[in-house]
Write a protein that holds these residues in place. Structure first.
Motif, mmCIF file in Angstrom:
data_model
loop_
_atom_site.group_PDB
_atom_site.id
_atom_site.type_symbol
_atom_site.label_atom_id
_atom_site.label_comp_id
_atom_site.label_asym_id
_atom_site.label_seq_id
_atom_site.Cartn_x
_atom_site.Cartn_y
_atom_site.Cartn_z
ATOM 1 N N HIS A 144 -8.757 9.501 -3.258
ATOM 2 C CA HIS A 144 -9.904 10.323 -2.834
ATOM 3 C C HIS A 144 -9.501 11.191 -1.643
ATOM 4 O O HIS A 144 -9.785 12.390 -1.603
ATOM 5 N N GLU A 145 -8.831 10.574 -0.667
ATOM 6 C CA GLU A 145 -8.414 11.346 0.515
ATOM 7 C C GLU A 145 -7.348 12.389 0.148
ATOM 8 O O GLU A 145 -7.352 13.499 0.679
ATOM 9 N N ILE A 146 -6.441 12.037 -0.764
ATOM 10 C CA ILE A 146 -5.471 13.031 -1.236
ATOM 11 C C ILE A 146 -6.213 14.217 -1.854
ATOM 12 O O ILE A 146 -5.871 15.382 -1.618
ATOM 13 N N SER A 147 -7.257 13.914 -2.626
ATOM 14 C CA SER A 147 -8.026 14.972 -3.299
ATOM 15 C C SER A 147 -8.721 15.894 -2.311
ATOM 16 O O SER A 147 -8.978 17.061 -2.628
ATOM 17 N N ILE B 101 0.837 -1.206 0.000
ATOM 18 C CA ILE B 101 0.000 0.000 0.000
ATOM 19 C C ILE B 101 0.870 1.254 0.000
ATOM 20 O O ILE B 101 0.540 2.252 -0.657
ATOM 21 N N GLU B 102 1.985 1.204 0.707
ATOM 22 C CA GLU B 102 2.923 2.337 0.677
ATOM 23 C C GLU B 102 3.454 2.559 -0.739
ATOM 24 O O GLU B 102 3.623 3.705 -1.176
ATOM 25 N N LYS C 11 1.171 13.583 5.125
ATOM 26 C CA LYS C 11 1.612 12.435 5.922
ATOM 27 C C LYS C 11 0.580 11.324 5.788
ATOM 28 O O LYS C 11 -0.618 11.574 5.854
ATOM 29 N N PHE C 12 1.059 10.099 5.601
ATOM 30 C CA PHE C 12 0.183 8.939 5.444
ATOM 31 C C PHE C 12 0.390 7.993 6.616
ATOM 32 O O PHE C 12 1.515 7.581 6.904
ATOM 33 N N ASN D 163 -2.770 18.038 7.830
ATOM 34 C CA ASN D 163 -2.346 17.644 6.480
ATOM 35 C C ASN D 163 -1.911 16.177 6.506
ATOM 36 O O ASN D 163 -0.829 15.804 6.062
ATOM 37 N N GLN D 164 -2.821 15.359 7.019
ATOM 38 C CA GLN D 164 -2.520 13.969 7.337
ATOM 39 C C GLN D 164 -3.663 13.059 6.881
ATOM 40 O O GLN D 164 -4.828 13.441 6.954
ATOM 41 N N MET D 165 -3.308 11.865 6.413
ATOM 42 C CA MET D 165 -4.305 10.890 5.995
ATOM 43 C C MET D 165 -4.157 9.610 6.787
ATOM 44 O O MET D 165 -3.040 9.152 7.031
ATOM 45 N N VAL D 166 -5.291 9.046 7.165
ATOM 46 C CA VAL D 166 -5.300 7.840 8.001
ATOM 47 C C VAL D 166 -6.078 6.737 7.290
ATOM 48 O O VAL D 166 -7.206 6.954 6.841
ATOM 49 N N PHE D 167 -5.438 5.574 7.200
ATOM 50 C CA PHE D 167 -6.064 4.410 6.578
ATOM 51 C C PHE D 167 -6.006 3.241 7.560
ATOM 52 O O PHE D 167 -4.995 2.537 7.668
ATOM 53 N N PRO D 168 -7.097 3.024 8.314
ATOM 54 C CA PRO D 168 -7.112 1.963 9.326
ATOM 55 C C PRO D 168 -6.930 0.576 8.723
ATOM 56 O O PRO D 168 -7.308 0.320 7.575
#
Length: 634
Positions: A482-485, A341-342, A378-379, A449-454
């Protein structure tokens, strides 16, 4: 070629599933998200049940031990029946003893922390203009019906209010009120709500969350009321003299004295009592819980109340979802999946950066700022490094120690509130998450400015380690993009790379962006569904994210050796398959910032050039959108 592909790709891909899928009796919908949740719930409920039955099997984790204690207290229906309403009588009597608004004004900090539907809600949250600190926000509370939109349909309004009145009357009588008292309380509550609803935010207003940031300096705050000293209450709540406050809904506060006038006090007090009574019902007997669930079931058309075991799982997760999620992620989330995924994220960031650098409608200055923002994204994948410290204070006091469900829940809520208050004018460690790893969801946080993917969403049908990469890009890839957008939607685009509310656009570029935003609204607005029309303005931010995210995921998929566009299109349509109960579908159209899933699936595909080429879509097909009407933002 099958004509259905050209007219309704979503129906074509999901045809068999749509014919056979059944909504569980205790759910409002079924779909990819819900099916994943049911599988996850089955796994976790099995573990929790095992721990409950055999304490020696509980993992060596103090928080999981507390989880099991609280869960076990819920299952002890004999003790709950014995206690009846007793655990909440003292709590509710404080409302019954109120004589005027002055007593609320002068109430202590704990009162303002513990009760619902006070004249205004207080919270400590991020300062949009300074992401390194938190400030006081004040806002309205909720209406009886789900939103202002629900009141506009007179037939639906009357139907739901009738259910609500009957439910509340049954509970009031059970609590000990007589027939006359109950009727008066209900009548007053409805009358106050009828006034109150005129000043709360509409769903469209609430969706434009940047507009809700209205920072007022200390000397401006008390101007909203001649009868209430806001600053005195806020200072007491925070424990120090505050310097500024953000007003969430100025319309509400400009009419504050009209709403909370002394002549309205008895009506307000009755609704205050009812709202707080309803908030306690899940901590009492099963019979009370069943009655108190009638309105919710009517709102969403759910047929059946959750079983005792399911409810025990749900309610315990209200407080302990993060500890349980951490256990789940560490036990079941694979390192290989994380690395893959990374890799996908790296590709999609490259694509987004390239698309921004080659953008033909932005100035060089704005492009540089946009690339700076994406370079600092940040991911966070799987589970957080740390969890908030208040969980260590969640010590369950059992029945044998004089505790009960309500007093424990009240204590937990107080610990959370006091922790948040302690952050006034401070920053918080950005490694904390706002979502459990055991949640089928993801989010973008504009302030961080962060995204979280459980961990929980990183599973089939969104993701599978050993399948065609295009299918993964059409699933979890499109969700990630989508989350980046969201960093560049109508709300997120107003925050810079450091999470500060800051206009980094030139005037011309902003004007062009707003034109394209209007085109997105037009693309979705008034599209028909079985239960009503789509509100393009309400759903614009999510639609921008869908359109941009899908295009980005598609371009990233092309970078892989096994690229297969049909697999990607099929995966995209599959993840959105769903069936909703009537009530839930109507509430979604009224309040949800996401378009209905079929609309999400089909409009994005119809807007895509490669989809049109792959399936030879022409003006004779329903999936056709003329080239001049297709929208491209990112």
């Amino acid at each position: 070629m099958n004509k259905k592909i050209k007219d309704d790709f979503y129906e074509y891909i999901n045809e068999q599933w749509l014919k056979t899928a059944k909504i569980p009796d205790d759910r409002s919908s079924i779909g990819s998200f819900v099916e994943m949740d049911l599988e996850l719930e089955k796994l976790l409920k099995g573990l929790v049940s095992k721990w409950h039955q055999d304490n020696s099997s509980i993992p060596n984790d103090p928080l999981i031990h507390e989880y099991v204690k609280f869960y076990s207290m819920i299952l002890n229906t004999k003790k709950r029946d014995e206690l009846g309403w007793e655990p909440v009588r003292n709590f509710l009597s404080k409302i019954e003893n109120l004589k005027n608004f002055s007593q609320i004004q002068n109430a202590n900090k704990d009162f303002w922390i513990n009760y619902n539907f006070l004249p205004f809600s207080l919270s400590i949250d991020e300062d949009f203009a300074n992401s390194e600190r938190r400030i006081v926000w004040i806002s309205e509370d909720s209406t009886i019906l789900p939103s202002t939109k629900t009141y506009e349909n007179q037939e639906e309004k009357e139907r739901l209010l009738t259910v609500w009145k009957n439910m509340v009357k049954e509970l009031l009588l059970s609590y000990g009120k007589n027939e006359q008292e109950s009727e008066k309380i209900i009548q007053n509550s409805i009358q106050f709500d009828e006034l109150y609803k005129n000043y709360v935010l509409t769903p469209e207003e609430a969706a434009d969350y940047v507009s809700l940031y209205n920072l007022k300096q200390r000397n401006e705050v008390n101007k909203y009321s001649k009868n209430f000293n806001f600053l005195e209450i806020i200072d007491r709540f925070v424990g120090q003299e505050v310097t500024e406050v953000s007003i969430l809904n100025e319309r509400f506060f400009k009419n504050f004295d009209l709403i909370f006038s002394e002549e309205n006090f008895e009506k307000y007090k009755d609704l205050l009592f009812v709202k707080n009574l309803l908030s306690t019902t899940t901590f009492l007997t099963e019979q009370i819980r069943e009655v108190a669930n009638k309105f919710s079931k009517a709102v969403t058309s759910i047929e059946k109340t959750r079983t005792l075991e399911d409810f025990a799982y749900d309610k315990t997760n209200t407080f302990f979802s993060m500890p349980l999620g951490m256990f789940y992620a560490k036990e079941y989330f694979g390192e290989n999946s994380k690395k893959n995924i990374e890799h996908m994220i790296e590709n999609m960031v490259k694509v987004y950066t390239k698309r921004l650098s080659e953008n033909d409608w932005l100035s060089k200055e704005t492009i540089e700022k946009a690339i700076a923002k994406i370079s600092k994204l940040k991911f966070m994948i799987g589970y957080p490094e740390i969890i908030r410290p208040y969980y260590n204070k969640f010590k369950v006091l059992g029945y044998e120690q004089g505790g009960n469900l309500f007093t424990n829940a009240l204590k937990f809520s107080e610990e959370i509130s006091k922790y948040k208050i302690s952050l006034y004018h401070k920053d918080e460690d950005k490694r904390y998450w706002s979502m459990s790893p055991a949640q089928i969801n993801a989010y973008y946080h504009p302030i961080k400015n962060q995204m979280v993917f459980p961990a929980a969403i990183l599973n089939f049908p969104f993701y599978k380690y050993d399948r065609c990469s295009s299918a993964n890009y059409g699933g979890i890839g499109a969700v990630i993009a989508h989350e980046i957008s969201h960093a560049f939607d109508n709300n997120g685009s107003q925050f810079d790379e450091n999470g500060q509310l800051n206009n980094w656009w030139t005037e011309k570029d902003k004007s062009e962006f707003l034109k394209r935003t209007e085109a997105v609204i037009k693309l979705y607005d008034q599209r028909e569904t079985e239960f009503g029309k789509v509100n393009g303005k309400l759903t614009v931010s999510e639609n921008i994210a869908d359109l941009g995210g899908f295009e980005c995921a598609l371009e990233a998929a092309k970078m892989e050796k096994d690229f297969n566009p049909e697999e990607l299109f099929k995966s995209w349509a599959t993840i959105w398959r769903s069936i909703y109960r009537e009530g839930a579908a109507k509430r979604q159209l009224e309040t949800d910032v996401h378009s209905p899933t079929k609309i999400r699936a089909n409009v994005v595909l119809a807007n895509n050039e490669l989809f049109a080429q792959t399936y030879e879509i022409t003006e004779n097909d329903k999936m056709y959108i003329p080239k001049e009407n297709k929208v491209k933002i990112w």
